[in-house]
Design a protein around this motif. Sequence first.
Motif, PDB file in Angstrom:
ATOM      1  N   SER B   3       0.868  -1.168   0.000  1.00  0.00           N
ATOM      2  CA  SER B   3       0.000   0.000   0.000  1.00  0.00           C
ATOM      3  C   SER B   3       0.904   1.216   0.000  1.00  0.00           C
ATOM      4  CB  SER B   3      -0.884   0.021   1.240  1.00  0.00           C
ATOM      5  OG  SER B   3      -0.112   0.341   2.369  1.00  0.00           O
ATOM      6  N   THR B   4       0.360   2.365  -0.319  1.00  0.00           N
ATOM      7  CA  THR B   4       1.196   3.553  -0.342  1.00  0.00           C
ATOM      8  C   THR B   4       0.641   4.589   0.616  1.00  0.00           C
ATOM      9  OG1 THR B   4      -0.046   4.147  -2.298  1.00  0.00           O
ATOM     10  CG2 THR B   4       2.177   3.327  -2.653  1.00  0.00           C
ATOM     11  N   ALA B   5       0.586   4.230   1.881  1.00  0.00           N
ATOM     12  CA  ALA B   5       0.074   5.158   2.893  1.00  0.00           C
ATOM     13  C   ALA B   5       1.047   6.321   3.060  1.00  0.00           C
ATOM     14  CB  ALA B   5      -0.112   4.442   4.217  1.00  0.00           C
ATOM     15  N   THR B   6       0.511   7.524   3.091  1.00  0.00           N
ATOM     16  CA  THR B   6       1.356   8.692   3.317  1.00  0.00           C
ATOM     17  C   THR B   6       1.638   8.822   4.810  1.00  0.00           C
ATOM     18  OG1 THR B   6      -0.563  10.114   3.616  1.00  0.00           O
ATOM     19  CG2 THR B   6       0.285   9.897   1.371  1.00  0.00           C
ATOM     20  N   ALA B 183      14.766  12.227  -8.313  1.00  0.00           N
ATOM     21  CA  ALA B 183      14.362  12.177  -9.728  1.00  0.00           C
ATOM     22  C   ALA B 183      14.584  10.783 -10.312  1.00  0.00           C
ATOM     23  CB  ALA B 183      15.150  13.212 -10.535  1.00  0.00           C
ATOM     24  N   PHE B 184      15.745  10.192 -10.034  1.00  0.00           N
ATOM     25  CA  PHE B 184      16.070   8.872 -10.593  1.00  0.00           C
ATOM     26  C   PHE B 184      15.140   7.784 -10.056  1.00  0.00           C
ATOM     27  CE2 PHE B 184      20.826   9.287 -12.022  1.00  0.00           C
ATOM     28  CZ  PHE B 184      20.469  10.347 -12.836  1.00  0.00           C
ATOM     29  N   CYS B 185      14.628   7.961  -8.844  1.00  0.00           N
ATOM     30  CA  CYS B 185      13.799   6.924  -8.217  1.00  0.00           C
ATOM     31  C   CYS B 185      12.306   7.254  -8.274  1.00  0.00           C
ATOM     32  CB  CYS B 185      14.223   6.707  -6.763  1.00  0.00           C
ATOM     33  SG  CYS B 185      15.852   5.952  -6.587  1.00  0.00           S
ATOM     34  N   GLY B 186      11.931   8.380  -8.857  1.00  0.00           N
ATOM     35  CA  GLY B 186      10.505   8.700  -9.006  1.00  0.00           C
ATOM     36  C   GLY B 186       9.819   9.112  -7.710  1.00  0.00           C
ATOM     37  N   VAL B 187      10.535   9.827  -6.832  1.00  0.00           N
ATOM     38  CA  VAL B 187       9.926  10.308  -5.590  1.00  0.00           C
ATOM     39  C   VAL B 187      10.156  11.817  -5.466  1.00  0.00           C
ATOM     40  CG1 VAL B 187      10.016   8.105  -4.374  1.00  0.00           C
ATOM     41  CG2 VAL B 187      12.002   9.631  -4.295  1.00  0.00           C
ATOM     42  N   THR B 188       9.656  12.401  -4.372  1.00  0.00           N
ATOM     43  CA  THR B 188       9.766  13.842  -4.166  1.00  0.00           C
ATOM     44  C   THR B 188      10.917  14.125  -3.213  1.00  0.00           C
ATOM     45  OG1 THR B 188       7.383  14.040  -4.453  1.00  0.00           O
ATOM     46  CG2 THR B 188       8.490  15.867  -3.352  1.00  0.00           C
ATOM     47  N   THR B 216      10.227  11.983   0.099  1.00  0.00           N
ATOM     48  CA  THR B 216       8.903  11.435   0.413  1.00  0.00           C
ATOM     49  C   THR B 216       8.208  11.003  -0.868  1.00  0.00           C
ATOM     50  OG1 THR B 216       8.005  13.674   0.225  1.00  0.00           O
ATOM     51  CG2 THR B 216       8.568  12.952   2.433  1.00  0.00           C
ATOM     52  N   ALA B 217       7.019  10.405  -0.713  1.00  0.00           N
ATOM     53  CA  ALA B 217       6.274   9.995  -1.905  1.00  0.00           C
ATOM     54  C   ALA B 217       5.602  11.195  -2.568  1.00  0.00           C
ATOM     55  CB  ALA B 217       5.232   8.944  -1.543  1.00  0.00           C
ATOM     56  N   ASP B 218       5.229  12.204  -1.787  1.00  0.00           N
ATOM     57  CA  ASP B 218       4.598  13.375  -2.405  1.00  0.00           C
ATOM     58  C   ASP B 218       4.959  14.665  -1.668  1.00  0.00           C
ATOM     59  OD1 ASP B 218       3.009  13.424  -0.133  1.00  0.00           O
ATOM     60  OD2 ASP B 218       1.182  12.776  -1.139  1.00  0.00           O
ATOM     61  N   ALA B 219       4.568  15.795  -2.278  1.00  0.00           N
ATOM     62  CA  ALA B 219       4.957  17.104  -1.729  1.00  0.00           C
ATOM     63  C   ALA B 219       4.307  17.416  -0.372  1.00  0.00           C
ATOM     64  CB  ALA B 219       4.656  18.199  -2.746  1.00  0.00           C
ATOM     65  N   PRO B 220       3.030  17.075  -0.148  1.00  0.00           N
ATOM     66  CA  PRO B 220       2.465  17.347   1.184  1.00  0.00           C
ATOM     67  C   PRO B 220       3.226  16.622   2.313  1.00  0.00           C
ATOM     68  CG  PRO B 220       0.694  17.022  -0.385  1.00  0.00           C
ATOM     69  CD  PRO B 220       1.961  16.676  -1.096  1.00  0.00           C
ATOM     70  N   ASP B 221       3.708  15.416   2.061  1.00  0.00           N
ATOM     71  CA  ASP B 221       4.515  14.740   3.084  1.00  0.00           C
ATOM     72  C   ASP B 221       5.859  15.437   3.283  1.00  0.00           C
ATOM     73  OD1 ASP B 221       2.810  12.844   4.070  1.00  0.00           O
ATOM     74  OD2 ASP B 221       3.859  11.096   3.220  1.00  0.00           O
ATOM     75  N   GLY B 468       3.983  24.045  -2.491  1.00  0.00           N
ATOM     76  CA  GLY B 468       2.596  24.250  -2.897  1.00  0.00           C
ATOM     77  C   GLY B 468       2.418  24.006  -4.387  1.00  0.00           C
ATOM     78  N   ALA B 469       3.331  24.537  -5.187  1.00  0.00           N
ATOM     79  CA  ALA B 469       3.251  24.321  -6.634  1.00  0.00           C
ATOM     80  C   ALA B 469       3.450  22.842  -6.962  1.00  0.00           C
ATOM     81  CB  ALA B 469       4.294  25.172  -7.357  1.00  0.00           C
ATOM     82  N   ALA B 470       4.412  22.215  -6.276  1.00  0.00           N
ATOM     83  CA  ALA B 470       4.671  20.788  -6.507  1.00  0.00           C
ATOM     84  C   ALA B 470       3.430  19.964  -6.147  1.00  0.00           C
ATOM     85  CB  ALA B 470       5.874  20.332  -5.685  1.00  0.00           C
ATOM     86  N   ALA B 471       2.785  20.321  -5.032  1.00  0.00           N
ATOM     87  CA  ALA B 471       1.601  19.570  -4.596  1.00  0.00           C
ATOM     88  C   ALA B 471       0.445  19.741  -5.576  1.00  0.00           C
ATOM     89  CB  ALA B 471       1.184  20.033  -3.199  1.00  0.00           C
ATOM     90  N   ALA B 472       0.267  20.973  -6.069  1.00  0.00           N
ATOM     91  CA  ALA B 472      -0.809  21.211  -7.035  1.00  0.00           C
ATOM     92  C   ALA B 472      -0.574  20.383  -8.299  1.00  0.00           C
ATOM     93  CB  ALA B 472      -0.871  22.696  -7.384  1.00  0.00           C
ATOM     94  N   TYR B 473       0.693  20.353  -8.731  1.00  0.00           N
ATOM     95  CA  TYR B 473       1.037  19.585  -9.926  1.00  0.00           C
ATOM     96  C   TYR B 473       0.786  18.088  -9.699  1.00  0.00           C
ATOM     97  CZ  TYR B 473       3.814  17.411 -13.552  1.00  0.00           C
ATOM     98  OH  TYR B 473       4.204  16.624 -14.601  1.00  0.00           O
TER      99      TYR B 473
END
Lengths: 99, 498
Positions: B3-6, B183-188, B216-221, B468-473
Motif C-alpha cells: 500500500s502507499t500510505a502517506t 528524480a532517478f527513483c521517481g519520488v519527491t 517522500t512519496a509526495d509534496a504534502p509529506d 505548494g506548486a509541486a503539490a498542485a502539480y
Amino acid sequence: MKIDKQLVRKIALLARLEIPEDKIETMQAQLQEILSYFEMLSELDTSEVPPTVFQHTSSSVFREDCVRESYPQHIPLEQAPESHLEYFRTPRVVEEESP
Amino acid sequence: MISTATARRIAGDVRSGKRTAREVVEESLARIEKYDGEIHAFVHVCSDEALARADGIDAAVARGETDGLLLGVPVAVKDNICTRNIPTTAASRILENYRPPYDAHVIERLLGEGAVIVGKTNQDEFGMGSTSQYTVYEATRNPWNSGRVPGGSSGGSAAAVAAGMVPIALGTDTGGSIRQPAAFCGVTGLKPTYGRVSRYGLIAFASSLDQIGPITADAPDAALALRVIAGRDERDSTSADKKVPAYDGKPVSGGSIEGLKIGLPLEYFPDNLDGEVAAAVRLGVSGLEKLGASVVEVSLPHTRYAIAAYYIIAPAEASSNLARYDGVHYGRRAESHDVRSLYVRSRSEGFGPEVQRRIMLGTFALSSGYYDAYYLKAQKVRTLVRRDFEKAFERCDLIVSPVAPGSAFPLGKWLDDPIRMYLGDVFTVPASLAGCPAVSVPCGMTGDGLPIGMQVIGPEFREGLVLGAAAAYQKATDHPAGIPSEIRKIESRSGANN
C-alpha cells in the motif's frame, strides 16, 4: 596550470594521504583534467565582485561565553581507537633521550 | 500488495487508534526484510529499537497522549546524520563502528513529534558522489531497474521511499544529493534554503552548502517533514532565525497556483539535453500552465560556470572538514609506530578513492600560491550565480527546469571519469550555490520505464511556495505510474511461492 608528479606528491603530503607510486599517474591525469576544466572561470572578470563566503551571515555569530554541561570523559573515550586512563593514546610523539 | 500510505495518513490513523504504531513499524520492517536483499537501500536496520519505541508510542496513545505530527511514522535516515547509539558511518570505512553519543538536531525533532527511526540508509561516502556506488557497503540499486543507479548521494533514502519501505527518509544535499536521486527513483525530494534546517549532528562535507531535507512519496509529506525539522538551533550558527511556517503542502493562494509566474531558464534546456527528459519537463511545465500558471523565459547566464565553481568550493571545504579524521579520537586507526604515519595510513586506508580525489583537489585549491586563483575566484563566481537568481526572481515566482541531464544510468558507468560524473550535477549545483530551496518532482517516464524529475526552484525561504506548486502539480497528474518494477517482481515471485 600544469600538474606534475612532484606537485601530486606535495599535495598528498599536505593532505596527509599516501598515494601509491603506481597510482600517482592516474591521480595526476585526473587532477589535470579537472583543473583544465576550471580554467573557464578565467573568462569572467570578477575584479569588482565580492566573494560569497556564507549565505546569510556576513559577520561572525557570537554567543554568551558561559559554562555548560558537557559529556563525562568516558563517553568520548569510548569511541577512541586506543585510550589509557582518561587520555587518548597515540604512538610516542617526542624522541627518546639518548642515554 | 504494497500500500502507499502517506505519513499524514499513518499519523492520523495512529492518533485515532485505527492502527497501532507497532503494526505500522512491523509492516515497514517486513518490507525492508523482503526487498532490501535486492535494493540495498539500508546499511543498518534497528528493528529492536524501532519496535520498542513503537510500543512506547502505543502506550502513550492509550493514555490519551496523541500529540505529534509524525505519530508512529517510520523514518529512514541517511547514514551521515548522527543517531545516538546507532551506527553512523557516512558509508566510510574510516567511521566503521562509530556510534555517536548524541542525536542530530533533526533527529531530536523527529523523535519529539513521534516518528520512529527504522534504520540508516546507504549513500556515497561523506556525500561525495551522485550514484551511491562510492560506498563501503554494497551499492544501492534503483527500484525501477536493478541494473541502474538510484542516483546519489542520498540514493539509499530515495530508493527506500520509492520501494515503499518508509514514507519519509532524510537525505542531505550539497550539490544535488537529494534532488537527483529523488528524480532517478521517481519520488519527491526537497533541498531547503541554506540555513532553514540545522546542520547540528550532520557529518560535514561542505559547510557552506550542506543542507538536510526530506525525501517522500509526495509534496504534502515533504511539507509535513520540513515543518518538523526546520527552525533555528543555536548549535548551528548558520541556521536561520526565521519563523517556521506551518507548511501544509497545500496549493498556494486558496487551492490553486493561478497567476503564478513560472520562469524557464533557457540555459537549462541545452541542445544536448536528453530528448525524453526535455519532453517530460516541457510537458510538466504545460501541466502547470493548465493549472493557471503563466510561463516566462528567464536567463541564468552564469549557469555554465557553476560546476567549476562548485567543484572548487565543495572539495576545498571538504578537505578542511575531513582533516579531523586522524585515527586518534574516533573512527578507524591503522597500525603504526609513529604519529605521522598513523595519520597518513589511517586516512589512506579509511577514505575511498572519490573522497581522496576531492581531498587532493581541495587541498590544492587552498594551498599557498593557488588560493586566490581557485578558491577565492570560485567564491566570486558564486556571487555571480546568486545574482543570476536574484535577477530572475524579479521576473518570476518560481523557476522550473530538469533535475538531471538524463535518467538513471547503468551501474558502473563513468566511475573512472570524474569530470563526466561531475557534469551530471549541472542543473542542481546552481541553486545550491545560490542557497535557494528546490524540489524534485516526478514528471514522466522514459520509454525504458525510468522516472524523470522536474525541478522547481524558489527564492530563499519560500519552501511553502515551492512545495505548494509541486503539490498542485502532483494532485493533477499521476507520476510515476504505479509500483517500481523491481518491487513488483519481488512481490510476484513471493506471490507465486505462497
